[in-house]
Design a protein around this motif. Sequence first.
Motif, PDB file in Angstrom:
ATOM      1  N   GLU A  85      -6.158  -6.073  -1.390  1.00  0.00           N
ATOM      2  CA  GLU A  85      -6.070  -5.408  -0.083  1.00  0.00           C
ATOM      3  C   GLU A  85      -6.455  -6.351   1.049  1.00  0.00           C
ATOM      4  O   GLU A  85      -5.774  -6.427   2.072  1.00  0.00           O
ATOM      5  CB  GLU A  85      -6.969  -4.162  -0.057  1.00  0.00           C
ATOM      6  CG  GLU A  85      -6.452  -3.023  -0.895  1.00  0.00           C
ATOM      7  CD  GLU A  85      -7.426  -1.860  -1.015  1.00  0.00           C
ATOM      8  OE1 GLU A  85      -8.634  -2.030  -0.717  1.00  0.00           O
ATOM      9  OE2 GLU A  85      -6.976  -0.773  -1.409  1.00  0.00           O
TER      10      GLU A  85
ATOM     11  N   THR B 168      -3.750  -9.332   1.365  1.00  0.00           N
ATOM     12  CA  THR B 168      -2.393  -8.939   1.760  1.00  0.00           C
ATOM     13  C   THR B 168      -2.363  -8.053   2.999  1.00  0.00           C
ATOM     14  O   THR B 168      -1.316  -7.925   3.631  1.00  0.00           O
ATOM     15  CB  THR B 168      -1.687  -8.169   0.624  1.00  0.00           C
ATOM     16  OG1 THR B 168      -2.394  -6.953   0.361  1.00  0.00           O
ATOM     17  CG2 THR B 168      -1.570  -9.017  -0.636  1.00  0.00           C
TER      18      THR B 168
ATOM     19  N   LEU C 113      -2.660  -4.886   2.764  1.00  0.00           N
ATOM     20  CA  LEU C 113      -2.073  -3.633   2.301  1.00  0.00           C
ATOM     21  C   LEU C 113      -3.149  -2.718   1.731  1.00  0.00           C
ATOM     22  O   LEU C 113      -3.898  -3.114   0.843  1.00  0.00           O
ATOM     23  CB  LEU C 113      -1.027  -3.888   1.216  1.00  0.00           C
ATOM     24  CG  LEU C 113       0.173  -4.741   1.600  1.00  0.00           C
ATOM     25  CD1 LEU C 113       1.051  -5.002   0.385  1.00  0.00           C
ATOM     26  CD2 LEU C 113       0.973  -4.058   2.702  1.00  0.00           C
TER      27      LEU C 113
ATOM     28  N   ASP D 236      -2.167   0.256   0.497  1.00  0.00           N
ATOM     29  CA  ASP D 236      -1.402   0.941  -0.542  1.00  0.00           C
ATOM     30  C   ASP D 236      -0.274   0.002  -0.948  1.00  0.00           C
ATOM     31  O   ASP D 236       0.498  -0.445  -0.096  1.00  0.00           O
ATOM     32  CB  ASP D 236      -0.841   2.253   0.025  1.00  0.00           C
ATOM     33  CG  ASP D 236      -0.391   3.217  -1.057  1.00  0.00           C
ATOM     34  OD1 ASP D 236      -0.707   2.992  -2.247  1.00  0.00           O
ATOM     35  OD2 ASP D 236       0.291   4.201  -0.716  1.00  0.00           O
ATOM     36  N   PHE D 237      -0.198  -0.314  -2.224  1.00  0.00           N
ATOM     37  CA  PHE D 237       0.808  -1.281  -2.661  1.00  0.00           C
ATOM     38  C   PHE D 237       1.354  -0.935  -4.033  1.00  0.00           C
ATOM     39  O   PHE D 237       0.778  -0.146  -4.776  1.00  0.00           O
ATOM     40  CB  PHE D 237       0.233  -2.707  -2.654  1.00  0.00           C
ATOM     41  CG  PHE D 237      -1.058  -2.882  -3.410  1.00  0.00           C
ATOM     42  CD1 PHE D 237      -1.055  -3.123  -4.775  1.00  0.00           C
ATOM     43  CD2 PHE D 237      -2.264  -2.814  -2.742  1.00  0.00           C
ATOM     44  CE1 PHE D 237      -2.241  -3.286  -5.460  1.00  0.00           C
ATOM     45  CE2 PHE D 237      -3.462  -2.979  -3.422  1.00  0.00           C
ATOM     46  CZ  PHE D 237      -3.451  -3.219  -4.791  1.00  0.00           C
TER      47      PHE D 237
ATOM     48  N   TYR E 216       3.960  -5.502  -3.636  1.00  0.00           N
ATOM     49  CA  TYR E 216       4.838  -5.114  -2.529  1.00  0.00           C
ATOM     50  C   TYR E 216       4.180  -4.015  -1.709  1.00  0.00           C
ATOM     51  O   TYR E 216       3.271  -3.335  -2.182  1.00  0.00           O
ATOM     52  CB  TYR E 216       6.161  -4.539  -3.065  1.00  0.00           C
ATOM     53  CG  TYR E 216       7.005  -5.486  -3.850  1.00  0.00           C
ATOM     54  CD1 TYR E 216       7.895  -6.345  -3.211  1.00  0.00           C
ATOM     55  CD2 TYR E 216       6.941  -5.509  -5.235  1.00  0.00           C
ATOM     56  CE1 TYR E 216       8.696  -7.212  -3.943  1.00  0.00           C
ATOM     57  CE2 TYR E 216       7.742  -6.367  -5.969  1.00  0.00           C
ATOM     58  CZ  TYR E 216       8.615  -7.217  -5.323  1.00  0.00           C
ATOM     59  OH  TYR E 216       9.407  -8.075  -6.040  1.00  0.00           O
ATOM     60  N   THR E 217       4.697  -3.799  -0.499  1.00  0.00           N
ATOM     61  CA  THR E 217       4.273  -2.642   0.281  1.00  0.00           C
ATOM     62  C   THR E 217       4.685  -1.380  -0.470  1.00  0.00           C
ATOM     63  O   THR E 217       5.597  -1.400  -1.290  1.00  0.00           O
ATOM     64  CB  THR E 217       4.943  -2.625   1.673  1.00  0.00           C
ATOM     65  OG1 THR E 217       6.352  -2.567   1.502  1.00  0.00           O
ATOM     66  CG2 THR E 217       4.560  -3.818   2.504  1.00  0.00           C
ATOM     67  N   LYS E 218       3.996  -0.300  -0.181  1.00  0.00           N
ATOM     68  CA  LYS E 218       4.379   0.972  -0.784  1.00  0.00           C
ATOM     69  C   LYS E 218       4.621   1.949   0.350  1.00  0.00           C
ATOM     70  O   LYS E 218       3.716   2.140   1.175  1.00  0.00           O
ATOM     71  CB  LYS E 218       3.256   1.471  -1.685  1.00  0.00           C
ATOM     72  CG  LYS E 218       3.622   2.685  -2.490  1.00  0.00           C
ATOM     73  CD  LYS E 218       2.506   3.011  -3.449  1.00  0.00           C
ATOM     74  CE  LYS E 218       2.930   4.118  -4.388  1.00  0.00           C
ATOM     75  NZ  LYS E 218       1.898   4.395  -5.368  1.00  0.00           N
TER      76      LYS E 218
ATOM     77  N   ARG F  91       8.157   0.363  -1.098  1.00  0.00           N
ATOM     78  CA  ARG F  91       8.689  -0.989  -1.010  1.00  0.00           C
ATOM     79  C   ARG F  91       9.785  -1.059   0.042  1.00  0.00           C
ATOM     80  O   ARG F  91      10.641  -0.203   0.123  1.00  0.00           O
ATOM     81  CB  ARG F  91       9.250  -1.405  -2.376  1.00  0.00           C
ATOM     82  CG  ARG F  91       9.623  -2.838  -2.436  1.00  0.00           C
ATOM     83  CD  ARG F  91       9.927  -3.233  -3.860  1.00  0.00           C
ATOM     84  NE  ARG F  91      10.624  -4.505  -3.847  1.00  0.00           N
ATOM     85  CZ  ARG F  91      11.143  -5.038  -4.907  1.00  0.00           C
ATOM     86  NH1 ARG F  91      11.062  -4.432  -6.072  1.00  0.00           N
ATOM     87  NH2 ARG F  91      11.760  -6.190  -4.837  1.00  0.00           N
TER      88      ARG F  91
ATOM     89  N   ARG G  67       4.259  -9.489  -1.007  1.00  0.00           N
ATOM     90  CA  ARG G  67       3.130 -10.003  -0.232  1.00  0.00           C
ATOM     91  C   ARG G  67       2.315 -10.980  -1.072  1.00  0.00           C
ATOM     92  O   ARG G  67       1.724 -11.899  -0.550  1.00  0.00           O
ATOM     93  CB  ARG G  67       2.215  -8.874   0.215  1.00  0.00           C
ATOM     94  CG  ARG G  67       2.838  -7.914   1.206  1.00  0.00           C
ATOM     95  CD  ARG G  67       2.970  -8.557   2.577  1.00  0.00           C
ATOM     96  NE  ARG G  67       3.442  -7.617   3.556  1.00  0.00           N
ATOM     97  CZ  ARG G  67       2.654  -6.894   4.338  1.00  0.00           C
ATOM     98  NH1 ARG G  67       1.353  -7.002   4.259  1.00  0.00           N
ATOM     99  NH2 ARG G  67       3.181  -6.061   5.197  1.00  0.00           N
TER     100      ARG G  67
ATOM    101  N   GLU H  74       3.299 -12.944   4.574  1.00  0.00           N
ATOM    102  CA  GLU H  74       2.995 -11.907   5.567  1.00  0.00           C
ATOM    103  C   GLU H  74       1.537 -11.470   5.498  1.00  0.00           C
ATOM    104  O   GLU H  74       1.232 -10.282   5.411  1.00  0.00           O
ATOM    105  CB  GLU H  74       3.916 -10.700   5.389  1.00  0.00           C
ATOM    106  CG  GLU H  74       5.380 -11.007   5.608  1.00  0.00           C
ATOM    107  CD  GLU H  74       6.243  -9.760   5.503  1.00  0.00           C
ATOM    108  OE1 GLU H  74       5.826  -8.700   6.014  1.00  0.00           O
ATOM    109  OE2 GLU H  74       7.317  -9.857   4.910  1.00  0.00           O
ATOM    110  N   THR H  75       0.643 -12.428   5.546  1.00  0.00           N
ATOM    111  CA  THR H  75      -0.781 -12.132   5.436  1.00  0.00           C
ATOM    112  C   THR H  75      -1.374 -11.731   6.785  1.00  0.00           C
ATOM    113  O   THR H  75      -0.827 -12.070   7.836  1.00  0.00           O
ATOM    114  CB  THR H  75      -1.527 -13.363   4.889  1.00  0.00           C
ATOM    115  OG1 THR H  75      -1.262 -14.474   5.736  1.00  0.00           O
ATOM    116  CG2 THR H  75      -1.089 -13.670   3.471  1.00  0.00           C
TER     117      THR H  75
END
Length: 149
Positions: free
Chosen positions: A8, A11, A13, A15-16, A35-37, A39, A45, A112-113
């Motif tokens: 988390e 990245t 994120l 939620d991933f 990945y993003t959730k 996606r 990421r 994409e940090t």
Amino acid sequence: MISKQSIERATGLGDFTVEKYMSDDGKYLDSCYIYTKPRNKSGYRLRIEIDTSPLPLSNIEQIKAASDGVDLPADAGPGFTFTLVESGVKYESAGWAWARDGSSMLTVTLAETPSNRDPQKDAAEFIRQLRPIVLDTDRASTRASGRRQ
């Protein structure tokens, strides 16, 4: 293998989605993508890959020099981190580490940090945590010899 909180932070994120790919026999991790959730089209990421057919060390040294690679901290073992730049824009940071016997290589790539993070340091930290698990000499040798040719 890596804590949810570490993923988390690195990245950005909360939620991933995790996609794991295992060796043919299901015993070893070949790669993992975060990945993003849900996606979206932006891609992963965080990517972790273990390669049992790594480049020769001479090629790796050339890549390190060309990419202004920075050596991993001593406790992370042999390897380096670098940032990929295209048209003057930084788009990924990666870390490469290899087993001491050269039998396998671990790659950690962040994309994409968050702007408040240093992705090269995050990649180095993930390598430090993963090296004993995925690049252990006995495990790496067994894994390399057990792969289909």
